[in-house]
Scaffold this motif. Structure first.
Motif, PDB file in Angstrom:
ATOM      1  N   ILE A 174     196.237  43.593  54.783  1.00 31.66           N
ATOM      2  CA  ILE A 174     196.095  45.357  53.861  1.00 31.66           C
ATOM      3  C   ILE A 174     196.179  44.791  52.708  1.00 31.66           C
ATOM      4  CG2 ILE A 174     196.927  47.425  52.906  1.00 31.66           C
ATOM      5  CD1 ILE A 174     195.932  48.110  55.701  1.00 31.66           C
ATOM      6  N   ASP A 175     196.886  44.065  51.532  1.00 31.42           N
ATOM      7  CA  ASP A 175     197.197  43.285  50.380  1.00 31.42           C
ATOM      8  C   ASP A 175     195.761  42.091  50.226  1.00 31.42           C
ATOM      9  OD1 ASP A 175     199.845  44.573  51.062  1.00 31.42           O
ATOM     10  OD2 ASP A 175     200.960  42.471  51.124  1.00 31.42           O
ATOM     11  N   GLN A 176     195.262  42.067  50.946  1.00 32.08           N
ATOM     12  CA  GLN A 176     194.214  41.239  50.792  1.00 32.08           C
ATOM     13  C   GLN A 176     192.940  41.692  50.381  1.00 32.08           C
ATOM     14  OE1 GLN A 176     193.422  36.962  50.852  1.00 32.08           O
ATOM     15  NE2 GLN A 176     195.346  37.606  50.609  1.00 32.08           N
ATOM     16  N   GLY A 177     193.417  42.868  51.017  1.00 34.31           N
ATOM     17  CA  GLY A 177     192.061  44.456  50.672  1.00 34.31           C
ATOM     18  C   GLY A 177     191.595  44.731  51.792  1.00 34.31           C
ATOM     19  N   ILE A 178     191.545  44.062  52.525  1.00 28.69           N
ATOM     20  CA  ILE A 178     190.706  44.134  53.872  1.00 28.69           C
ATOM     21  C   ILE A 178     191.302  45.416  55.355  1.00 28.69           C
ATOM     22  CG2 ILE A 178     190.363  42.963  56.215  1.00 28.69           C
ATOM     23  CD1 ILE A 178     190.483  40.494  54.991  1.00 28.69           C
ATOM     24  N   LYS A 179     190.436  46.516  54.609  1.00 28.20           N
ATOM     25  CA  LYS A 179     191.143  47.696  55.320  1.00 28.20           C
ATOM     26  C   LYS A 179     190.843  47.493  56.645  1.00 28.20           C
ATOM     27  CE  LYS A 179     193.490  48.625  51.709  1.00 28.20           C
ATOM     28  NZ  LYS A 179     193.589  49.770  50.897  1.00 28.20           N
ATOM     29  N   THR A 180     189.775  47.547  57.516  1.00 27.13           N
ATOM     30  CA  THR A 180     189.062  47.525  58.429  1.00 27.13           C
ATOM     31  C   THR A 180     188.855  46.107  59.557  1.00 27.13           C
ATOM     32  OG1 THR A 180     186.987  47.226  57.878  1.00 27.13           O
ATOM     33  CG2 THR A 180     187.693  49.178  57.877  1.00 27.13           C
ATOM     34  N   VAL A 181     189.478  46.441  60.571  1.00 27.61           N
ATOM     35  CA  VAL A 181     189.432  45.374  61.782  1.00 27.61           C
ATOM     36  C   VAL A 181     188.523  45.429  62.657  1.00 27.61           C
ATOM     37  CG1 VAL A 181     191.736  44.206  60.636  1.00 27.61           C
ATOM     38  CG2 VAL A 181     191.672  45.166  62.173  1.00 27.61           C
ATOM     39  N   ALA A 182     188.105  44.008  63.342  1.00 26.91           N
ATOM     40  CA  ALA A 182     187.745  43.784  64.531  1.00 26.91           C
ATOM     41  C   ALA A 182     189.417  43.595  66.111  1.00 26.91           C
ATOM     42  CB  ALA A 182     186.494  43.886  65.297  1.00 26.91           C
ATOM     43  N   TYR A 238     190.668  40.073  63.765  1.00 25.99           N
ATOM     44  CA  TYR A 238     192.178  39.648  64.148  1.00 25.99           C
ATOM     45  C   TYR A 238     191.752  38.728  65.573  1.00 25.99           C
ATOM     46  CZ  TYR A 238     196.945  38.720  64.206  1.00 25.99           C
ATOM     47  OH  TYR A 238     198.321  38.679  64.606  1.00 25.99           O
ATOM     48  N   TYR A 239     191.937  37.487  66.114  1.00 23.77           N
ATOM     49  CA  TYR A 239     192.367  37.422  66.975  1.00 23.77           C
ATOM     50  C   TYR A 239     193.820  36.951  67.296  1.00 23.77           C
ATOM     51  CZ  TYR A 239     191.236  33.970  70.857  1.00 23.77           C
ATOM     52  OH  TYR A 239     190.638  33.501  72.210  1.00 23.77           O
ATOM     53  N   GLY A 240     194.230  37.142  68.830  1.00 23.79           N
ATOM     54  CA  GLY A 240     194.798  36.856  70.067  1.00 23.79           C
ATOM     55  C   GLY A 240     194.745  35.476  70.729  1.00 23.79           C
ATOM     56  N   ASN A 259     179.780  37.687  59.437  1.00 25.87           N
ATOM     57  CA  ASN A 259     180.739  36.445  57.997  1.00 25.87           C
ATOM     58  C   ASN A 259     181.718  36.870  57.527  1.00 25.87           C
ATOM     59  OD1 ASN A 259     180.493  33.589  56.550  1.00 25.87           O
ATOM     60  ND2 ASN A 259     178.983  35.062  55.218  1.00 25.87           N
ATOM     61  N   VAL A 260     183.184  36.820  58.531  1.00 26.68           N
ATOM     62  CA  VAL A 260     183.890  37.912  57.375  1.00 26.68           C
ATOM     63  C   VAL A 260     185.076  36.729  58.320  1.00 26.68           C
ATOM     64  CG1 VAL A 260     183.208  40.052  57.378  1.00 26.68           C
ATOM     65  CG2 VAL A 260     184.472  39.374  59.412  1.00 26.68           C
ATOM     66  N   PRO A 261     186.405  36.826  57.037  1.00 30.51           N
ATOM     67  CA  PRO A 261     187.304  35.890  57.695  1.00 30.51           C
ATOM     68  C   PRO A 261     188.043  35.593  59.338  1.00 30.51           C
ATOM     69  CG  PRO A 261     188.090  36.547  55.541  1.00 30.51           C
ATOM     70  CD  PRO A 261     186.992  37.669  56.485  1.00 30.51           C
ATOM     71  N   LEU A 262     187.865  35.066  59.802  1.00 29.17           N
ATOM     72  CA  LEU A 262     188.749  35.329  61.269  1.00 29.17           C
ATOM     73  C   LEU A 262     190.463  34.614  60.588  1.00 29.17           C
ATOM     74  CD1 LEU A 262     188.393  34.222  65.139  1.00 29.17           C
ATOM     75  CD2 LEU A 262     189.938  33.290  63.574  1.00 29.17           C
ATOM     76  N   MET A 263     190.907  35.766  61.477  1.00 26.76           N
ATOM     77  CA  MET A 263     192.338  35.734  61.089  1.00 26.76           C
ATOM     78  C   MET A 263     193.275  35.428  62.750  1.00 26.76           C
ATOM     79  SD  MET A 263     195.765  37.878  59.797  1.00 26.76           S
ATOM     80  CE  MET A 263     196.977  37.150  58.583  1.00 26.76           C
ATOM     81  N   ALA A 277     186.377  24.366  64.059  1.00 23.20           N
ATOM     82  CA  ALA A 277     185.608  25.752  63.938  1.00 23.20           C
ATOM     83  C   ALA A 277     184.410  25.568  62.320  1.00 23.20           C
ATOM     84  CB  ALA A 277     186.246  27.129  62.657  1.00 23.20           C
ATOM     85  N   GLY A 278     185.136  24.135  61.959  1.00 22.58           N
ATOM     86  CA  GLY A 278     183.639  24.005  60.959  1.00 22.58           C
ATOM     87  C   GLY A 278     183.729  23.807  59.680  1.00 22.58           C
ATOM     88  N   SER A 279     182.611  24.118  58.319  1.00 26.19           N
ATOM     89  CA  SER A 279     182.420  23.966  57.100  1.00 26.19           C
ATOM     90  C   SER A 279     183.185  25.370  56.591  1.00 26.19           C
ATOM     91  CB  SER A 279     181.608  23.618  56.117  1.00 26.19           C
ATOM     92  OG  SER A 279     180.770  24.141  57.245  1.00 26.19           O
ATOM     93  N   THR A 280     182.371  25.881  58.204  1.00 25.21           N
ATOM     94  CA  THR A 280     182.355  27.905  58.092  1.00 25.21           C
ATOM     95  C   THR A 280     184.286  28.268  57.938  1.00 25.21           C
ATOM     96  OG1 THR A 280     182.093  28.032  59.936  1.00 25.21           O
ATOM     97  CG2 THR A 280     180.164  28.199  58.077  1.00 25.21           C
ATOM     98  N   SER A 281     184.922  27.482  58.228  1.00 21.16           N
ATOM     99  CA  SER A 281     186.680  27.984  58.463  1.00 21.16           C
ATOM    100  C   SER A 281     186.739  28.275  57.072  1.00 21.16           C
ATOM    101  CB  SER A 281     186.852  27.284  59.035  1.00 21.16           C
ATOM    102  OG  SER A 281     186.870  25.613  59.219  1.00 21.16           O
ATOM    103  N   ASN A 282     186.095  28.255  55.914  1.00 24.27           N
ATOM    104  CA  ASN A 282     186.866  28.368  54.554  1.00 24.27           C
ATOM    105  C   ASN A 282     187.312  29.814  54.603  1.00 24.27           C
ATOM    106  OD1 ASN A 282     187.383  26.114  53.268  1.00 24.27           O
ATOM    107  ND2 ASN A 282     185.699  25.395  52.857  1.00 24.27           N
ATOM    108  N   GLY A 283     188.229  30.483  54.040  1.00 23.39           N
ATOM    109  CA  GLY A 283     189.029  31.736  53.617  1.00 23.39           C
ATOM    110  C   GLY A 283     189.060  32.359  55.264  1.00 23.39           C
ATOM    111  N   ASP A 284     189.276  31.910  56.187  1.00 23.15           N
ATOM    112  CA  ASP A 284     189.733  32.269  57.613  1.00 23.15           C
ATOM    113  C   ASP A 284     191.731  31.748  57.437  1.00 23.15           C
ATOM    114  OD1 ASP A 284     187.309  32.396  58.567  1.00 23.15           O
ATOM    115  OD2 ASP A 284     187.783  30.656  60.403  1.00 23.15           O
ATOM    116  N   LEU A 285     192.141  32.768  57.534  1.00 22.32           N
ATOM    117  CA  LEU A 285     193.941  33.245  57.853  1.00 22.32           C
ATOM    118  C   LEU A 285     194.347  32.741  58.932  1.00 22.32           C
ATOM    119  CD1 LEU A 285     192.359  36.520  55.881  1.00 22.32           C
ATOM    120  CD2 LEU A 285     193.732  34.719  54.780  1.00 22.32           C
ATOM    121  N   ALA A 286     195.741  32.776  58.323  1.00 19.01           N
ATOM    122  CA  ALA A 286     196.581  32.217  59.701  1.00 19.01           C
ATOM    123  C   ALA A 286     197.822  32.686  59.119  1.00 19.01           C
ATOM    124  CB  ALA A 286     196.680  30.666  60.371  1.00 19.01           C
ATOM    125  N   THR A 287     198.775  33.348  60.482  1.00 19.86           N
ATOM    126  CA  THR A 287     200.111  33.383  60.446  1.00 19.86           C
ATOM    127  C   THR A 287     201.280  32.311  61.355  1.00 19.86           C
ATOM    128  OG1 THR A 287     200.443  34.830  61.879  1.00 19.86           O
ATOM    129  CG2 THR A 287     200.071  35.283  59.417  1.00 19.86           C
TER     130      THR A 287
END
Length: 398
Positions: A174-182, A238-240, A259-263, A277-287
């Motif tokens: 939410i803080d990143q401005g991402i208001k919709t997820v799958a 968002y991946y579990g 082409n959206v971040p995977l978290m 994930a390769g070079s296209t993983s730039n921008g992906d997120l994790a906790t």
């Protein structure tokens, strides 16, 4: 993952016992009258998740090596007994049975996977063997199905739970401005639970879940699930689950036009994820649980000691938590083994003593509440930048 017909069981003597004398691994010398107590390790030491499992194993080895060198337990020599659970519940149960049948095993560090611990918990509890997980984040392991009943008093953990992690992840997006997820999960205990806690918190924060899908853990072609999710145009996925599936999923998402971040959670927080994930993983997120290990003086010392020991694999995401778990057992043994004739008779006293430990560890203050949960509930958010995970924000969510 590798499917083995037999368990890989390695008895790793980190210091001499009896009259073996000087041991190169520990630098300690055992007297002829020293008795042996074993700390077990049960984790995936082979297969897709071995990068994490080996880090757990070696971190315990380091703690035991240092304890032997300092003669932390007078009259006793500690050894490590490592068992490969392959990240599989049935293999883990067999491995736990083997450890529990060894009268010299006083405590165990593991498991990595919450689904595996569901099977090993009752085995260790029946034998009064302390089990401390450095990585299990499924809340029910300590809180029960009703959220308020501790199933096994022998089980503790040095990491926090998915209630904290899912809530942090929701706010982070939410803080990143991402208001919709799958959301997508792998149907396993960890992945499903993480997505459930995330979803609840994300909706409460005003976010919208526009698609909810699953995969099977043994799948490698994610085009069907990508095609289901893409039309909903989520701001992120968002991946579990864990990195062996998350990495390829991220890569195939981007190749398929999503082409959206995977978290994901701590299960994807490993360099292997970026490799897959390769070079296209730039921008992906994790906790991941806790602060970055290198942020504290204790963490820096642990990493330096680990490097000096020249283990073949890195400490990985759970190294500090495994080191603290082993040291919690060792701290308890200073009380439970004092005057003990043998290991088996000291098992219950060890469980009792672990519940009372309190010391400054790599991951912060190591102590446990009445459920066996850590009192430290710090979560860190990471972003892939330039081919590596970079910490963005840490927060105490207690």
């Amino acid at each position: 993952m590798t499917v083995g017909a037999s368990l890989l069981v390695a008895s790793l003597a980190l210091a001499g016992c009896g009259t073996r004398g000087e041991n190169e691994d520990t630098g300690s010398t055992s007297g002829g009258d020293a008795k042996v107590a074993k700390i077990g390790v049960i984790a995936p030491l082979s297969g897709d998740l071995s990068a994490l499992g080996k880090g757990i194993q070696h971190s315990v080895e380091l703690a035991v090596k240092q304890a032997n060198e300092s003669k932390a337990i007078e009259g006793w020599t500690l050894e490590v007994e490592a068992v490969d659970d392959e990240g599989k519940a049935d293999v883990g149960k067999n491995g736990a049975t083997k450890l529990a049948s060894d009268d010299d095993v006083i405590g165990v560090v593991g498991n990595l996977n919450s689904s595996v611990s569901q099977q090993t918990q009752p085995v260790f509890a029946a034998a009064n063997i302390t089990q401390i997980s450095p990585a299990n984040t499924g809340p029910a392991l300590t809180r029960g199905a009703d959220g308020n009943s501790r199933p096994y008093k022998t089980f503790f953990r040095t990491c926090t739970t998915d209630i904290a992690q899912g809530g942090f992840a929701a706010k982070f997006l939410i803080d990143q401005g991402i208001k919709t997820v799958a959301t997508i999960h792998d149907k396993k205990t960890y992945g499903q639970g993480l997505v459930n806690y995330f979803t609840e918190a994300y909706k409460a924060a005003g976010g919208q879940v526009v698609a909810a899908e699953t995969i099977n853990p043994d799948e490698s072609n994610y085009a069907p699930v990508v095609s289901k999710v893409a039309p909903s145009k989520p701001g992120a996925v968002y991946y579990g689950g864990e990195y062996p599936q998350a990495g390829p999923l991220s890569k195939q998402m981007k190749a398929g036009g999503l082409n959206v971040p995977l978290m994901g959670g701590d299960g994807i927080f490993d360099p292997k994820y970026i490799e897959l994930a390769g070079s296209t993983s730039n921008g992906d997120l994790a906790t991941s649980v806790g602060e970055p290990t290198e942020n504290s003086d204790a963490g820096k010392k642990f990493l330096a000691d680990y490097e000096a020991a020249k283990y073949a694999e890195p400490a990985a995401a759970y190294g500090g938590y495994s080191y603290d778990a082993a040291n919690a057992i060792i701290e308890a043994l200073k009380t439970s083994l004092k005057g003990a004739e043998d290991v088996k008779s000291a098992r219950q006293a060890t469980v009792d003593a672990v519940g009372k430990v309190s010391f400054d560890g790599v991951t912060g203050k190591v102590s446990f509440d009445e459920f066996g949960d850590t009192l430290v509930k710090v979560i860190t958010g990471y972003k892939v930048e330039g081919g590596k995970f970079v910490s963005v924000k840490s927060e105490n969510v207690s």
